[in-house]
Design a protein around this motif. Structure first.
Motif, PDB file in Angstrom:
ATOM      1  N   GLN A 198       3.869   5.644  -4.747  1.00  0.00           N
ATOM      2  CA  GLN A 198       3.505   5.910  -6.138  1.00  0.00           C
ATOM      3  C   GLN A 198       2.326   6.858  -6.259  1.00  0.00           C
ATOM      4  N   LEU A 199       1.295   6.646  -5.450  1.00  0.00           N
ATOM      5  CA  LEU A 199       0.039   7.361  -5.652  1.00  0.00           C
ATOM      6  C   LEU A 199      -0.162   8.549  -4.714  1.00  0.00           C
ATOM      7  N   LEU A 200       0.322   8.467  -3.493  1.00  0.00           N
ATOM      8  CA  LEU A 200       0.165   9.598  -2.570  1.00  0.00           C
ATOM      9  C   LEU A 200       1.383  10.508  -2.580  1.00  0.00           C
ATOM     10  N   GLY A 201       2.516   9.982  -3.035  1.00  0.00           N
ATOM     11  CA  GLY A 201       3.715  10.810  -3.128  1.00  0.00           C
ATOM     12  C   GLY A 201       4.335  11.152  -1.799  1.00  0.00           C
ATOM     13  N   VAL A 202       4.105  10.306  -0.779  1.00  0.00           N
ATOM     14  CA  VAL A 202       4.684  10.531   0.547  1.00  0.00           C
ATOM     15  C   VAL A 202       5.330   9.240   1.021  1.00  0.00           C
ATOM     16  N   GLU A 203       6.164   9.349   2.031  1.00  0.00           N
ATOM     17  CA  GLU A 203       6.789   8.166   2.616  1.00  0.00           C
ATOM     18  C   GLU A 203       5.762   7.387   3.440  1.00  0.00           C
ATOM     19  N   PRO A 204       5.707   6.078   3.255  1.00  0.00           N
ATOM     20  CA  PRO A 204       4.714   5.282   3.973  1.00  0.00           C
ATOM     21  C   PRO A 204       5.030   5.135   5.452  1.00  0.00           C
ATOM     22  N   LYS A 205       3.990   5.221   6.251  1.00  0.00           N
ATOM     23  CA  LYS A 205       4.059   4.901   7.677  1.00  0.00           C
ATOM     24  C   LYS A 205       2.964   3.859   7.909  1.00  0.00           C
ATOM     25  N   VAL A 206       3.385   2.619   8.077  1.00  0.00           N
ATOM     26  CA  VAL A 206       2.483   1.483   7.965  1.00  0.00           C
ATOM     27  C   VAL A 206       2.048   0.990   9.334  1.00  0.00           C
ATOM     28  N   ALA A 207       0.735   0.959   9.537  1.00  0.00           N
ATOM     29  CA  ALA A 207       0.158   0.463  10.786  1.00  0.00           C
ATOM     30  C   ALA A 207      -0.548  -0.861  10.535  1.00  0.00           C
ATOM     31  N   PHE A 208      -0.165  -1.895  11.286  1.00  0.00           N
ATOM     32  CA  PHE A 208      -0.890  -3.163  11.277  1.00  0.00           C
ATOM     33  C   PHE A 208      -2.001  -3.051  12.322  1.00  0.00           C
ATOM     34  N   LEU A 209      -3.234  -3.051  11.857  1.00  0.00           N
ATOM     35  CA  LEU A 209      -4.369  -2.742  12.719  1.00  0.00           C
ATOM     36  C   LEU A 209      -4.876  -3.965  13.479  1.00  0.00           C
ATOM     37  N   SER A 210      -5.491  -3.672  14.633  1.00  0.00           N
ATOM     38  CA  SER A 210      -6.054  -4.706  15.488  1.00  0.00           C
ATOM     39  C   SER A 210      -6.992  -4.036  16.481  1.00  0.00           C
ATOM     40  N   PHE A 211      -7.649  -4.865  17.310  1.00  0.00           N
ATOM     41  CA  PHE A 211      -8.403  -4.292  18.418  1.00  0.00           C
ATOM     42  C   PHE A 211      -7.512  -4.138  19.648  1.00  0.00           C
ATOM     43  N   SER A 212      -6.243  -4.491  19.488  1.00  0.00           N
ATOM     44  CA  SER A 212      -5.249  -4.401  20.552  1.00  0.00           C
ATOM     45  C   SER A 212      -4.146  -3.446  20.142  1.00  0.00           C
ATOM     46  N   THR A 213      -3.550  -2.773  21.122  1.00  0.00           N
ATOM     47  CA  THR A 213      -2.387  -1.937  20.859  1.00  0.00           C
ATOM     48  C   THR A 213      -1.207  -2.441  21.671  1.00  0.00           C
ATOM     49  N   LEU A 214      -0.239  -3.005  20.965  1.00  0.00           N
ATOM     50  CA  LEU A 214       1.038  -3.430  21.549  1.00  0.00           C
ATOM     51  C   LEU A 214       0.864  -4.207  22.848  1.00  0.00           C
ATOM     52  N   GLY A 215       0.019  -5.249  22.783  1.00  0.00           N
ATOM     53  CA  GLY A 215      -0.106  -6.154  23.917  1.00  0.00           C
ATOM     54  C   GLY A 215      -1.238  -5.874  24.869  1.00  0.00           C
ATOM     55  N   SER A 216      -2.122  -4.914  24.525  1.00  0.00           N
ATOM     56  CA  SER A 216      -3.217  -4.593  25.443  1.00  0.00           C
ATOM     57  C   SER A 216      -4.276  -5.688  25.503  1.00  0.00           C
ATOM     58  N   ALA A 217      -4.289  -6.570  24.508  1.00  0.00           N
ATOM     59  CA  ALA A 217      -5.238  -7.688  24.498  1.00  0.00           C
ATOM     60  C   ALA A 217      -4.601  -8.837  23.739  1.00  0.00           C
ATOM     61  N   THR A 234      12.464  -9.089   9.513  1.00  0.00           N
ATOM     62  CA  THR A 234      13.554  -9.847   8.889  1.00  0.00           C
ATOM     63  C   THR A 234      13.676  -9.576   7.393  1.00  0.00           C
ATOM     64  N   ARG A 235      12.776  -8.780   6.828  1.00  0.00           N
ATOM     65  CA  ARG A 235      12.738  -8.621   5.370  1.00  0.00           C
ATOM     66  C   ARG A 235      13.398  -7.336   4.870  1.00  0.00           C
ATOM     67  N   ASN A 236      14.038  -6.609   5.760  1.00  0.00           N
ATOM     68  CA  ASN A 236      14.861  -5.447   5.377  1.00  0.00           C
ATOM     69  C   ASN A 236      14.104  -4.445   4.507  1.00  0.00           C
ATOM     70  N   VAL A 237      12.922  -4.075   4.950  1.00  0.00           N
ATOM     71  CA  VAL A 237      12.112  -3.129   4.180  1.00  0.00           C
ATOM     72  C   VAL A 237      12.604  -1.705   4.420  1.00  0.00           C
ATOM     73  N   ASP A 238      12.237  -0.808   3.501  1.00  0.00           N
ATOM     74  CA  ASP A 238      12.721   0.578   3.563  1.00  0.00           C
ATOM     75  C   ASP A 238      11.614   1.544   3.981  1.00  0.00           C
ATOM     76  N   PHE A 239      10.750   1.112   4.872  1.00  0.00           N
ATOM     77  CA  PHE A 239       9.696   1.990   5.395  1.00  0.00           C
ATOM     78  C   PHE A 239       9.475   1.649   6.863  1.00  0.00           C
ATOM     79  N   VAL A 240       8.904   2.608   7.590  1.00  0.00           N
ATOM     80  CA  VAL A 240       8.610   2.362   9.010  1.00  0.00           C
ATOM     81  C   VAL A 240       7.269   1.671   9.135  1.00  0.00           C
ATOM     82  N   PHE A 241       7.165   0.801  10.142  1.00  0.00           N
ATOM     83  CA  PHE A 241       5.923   0.065  10.387  1.00  0.00           C
ATOM     84  C   PHE A 241       5.843  -0.270  11.873  1.00  0.00           C
ATOM     85  N   ASP A 242       4.645  -0.567  12.309  1.00  0.00           N
ATOM     86  CA  ASP A 242       4.471  -0.985  13.700  1.00  0.00           C
ATOM     87  C   ASP A 242       3.115  -1.647  13.858  1.00  0.00           C
TER      88      ASP A 242
END
Length: 331
Positions: A198-217, A234-242
């Motif tokens: 709505q506000l940025l006018g771009v497709e979202p690329k969603v990052a769930f932040l942590s002090f770890s990256t994909l199992g590093s801690a 499981t929620r069938n969302v229409d955007f990429v996330f990781d």
């Protein structure tokens, strides 16, 4: 284009009906004059006693031409609104007297106007705490379908930055939920993705932040983020996330490629989901101060209709910009 200019252009091109409940605040009256002049509302309601509001405006040479001054304590819809609120909340212990008291409150009355489709957007909070705007939104406007969590995001605009959406990001939650559960993190991500579109006018690329990256801690906070990722799948969302992703892996392509080479988000994220309010609040303020970023918010998200809160230190110009943002969220 700078975010402020872009959002004002969107509002002007798509005028909607707006209510500003706190007419007894002279800053709101000044903002109303600007909003009418800028032309991004088809109807602008300011709540309060019309005679008192006109006297306040005259004392400051404010023109209220085109503004609908609405006495919410004498509204022809008042009894209907009281009955509607009572019926929706009586199972939770609300009495008719309590419903009547709330419906003669400007913020709650404005929320009921929004809930009933009399207006398209509401902005409040210049005179009242955030908690009041949030509570009125929760019990009157209600969360959007499929969402149980109301959250607060910021649009961050970082100068001379190529990360994110040309230096623009959504940060969440930075203002409402202190310790979100994995399920709440999913709600926050879904609402933030919508805010990004709505506000940025771009497709979202969603990052769930942590002090770890994909199992590093590992830690309880990291595990919570991992659980959120599995639930969101499981929620069938229409955007990429990781996730979980460290901030540098989320935004810097070279780091993302090295730490998370198969990620659809790493190095390209424009929506940052923080694991809790502590990190979210710290993160946006670090970005604001050290990177000299503009921070627009906190913007409420996850509601069935758009409401936004104001800082009690807001200027009339701040109210105008937040009003334009809220109108953009109504589209």
């Amino acid at each position: 284009m700078a975010f402020k200019d872009k959002i004002l252009s969107i509002a002007k091109a798509n005028p909607r009906r707006l209510v500003l409940p706190e007419g007894r605040d002279i800053r709101v009256l000044k903002a109303a004059e600007i909003i009418i002049r800028e032309g991004f509302t088809t109807e602008l309601y300011v709540l309060g006693n019309p005679d008192e509001l006109r006297a306040m405006a005259a004392a400051e040479n404010i023109s209220l031409d085109g503004v609908i001054l609405h006495d919410h304590t004498k509204s022809p819809k008042l009894n209907d609104y009281i009955h509607q609120l009572y019926e929706s909340r009586k199972a939770k212990g609300m009495t008719e007297a309590e419903a009547a008291e709330l419906m003669t409150d400007d913020v709650y009355h404005g929320a009921m106007m929004l809930a009933n489709g009399a207006v398209d957007a509401m902005v409040s909070g210049s005179l009242t705490p955030t908690a009041k705007t949030v509570r009125a939104s929760l019990i009157v406007v209600r969360p959007a379908e499929g969402i149980k969590t109301i959250s607060g995001s910021f649009v961050m605009e970082v100068p001379n930055c190529t990360y994110g959406a040309n230096g623009q990001f959504i940060y969440a939650d930075c203002g409402v939920v202190p310790e979100p559960t994995p399920e709440q993190l999913c709600d926050i991500a879904i609402a933030s993705a919508k805010t990004c579109r709505q506000l940025l006018g771009v497709e979202p690329k969603v990052a769930f932040l942590s002090f770890s990256t994909l199992g590093s801690a590992t830690s309880p906070s990291v595990e919570k983020v991992r659980q959120a990722i599995e639930i969101l799948k499981t929620r069938n969302v229409d955007f990429v996330f990781d996730g979980e992703l460290q901030f540098d892996a989320a935004v810097e392509p070279s780091v993302g490629k090295f730490k998370a080479p198969n990620s659809p988000v790493a190095g390209e994220a424009n929506v940052m989901i923080f694991p809790d309010l502590n990190t979210g609040n710290i993160g946006y303020k670090i970005t604001q101060r050290l990177a000299k970023a503009e921070a627009y918010g906190p913007l409420l998200q996850g509601l069935s209709r758009p409401v936004n809160d104001l800082s009690r230190g807001a200027t009339p110009e701040d109210i105008v910009v937040v009003s334009a943002i809220t109108i953009a969220q109504s589209l």
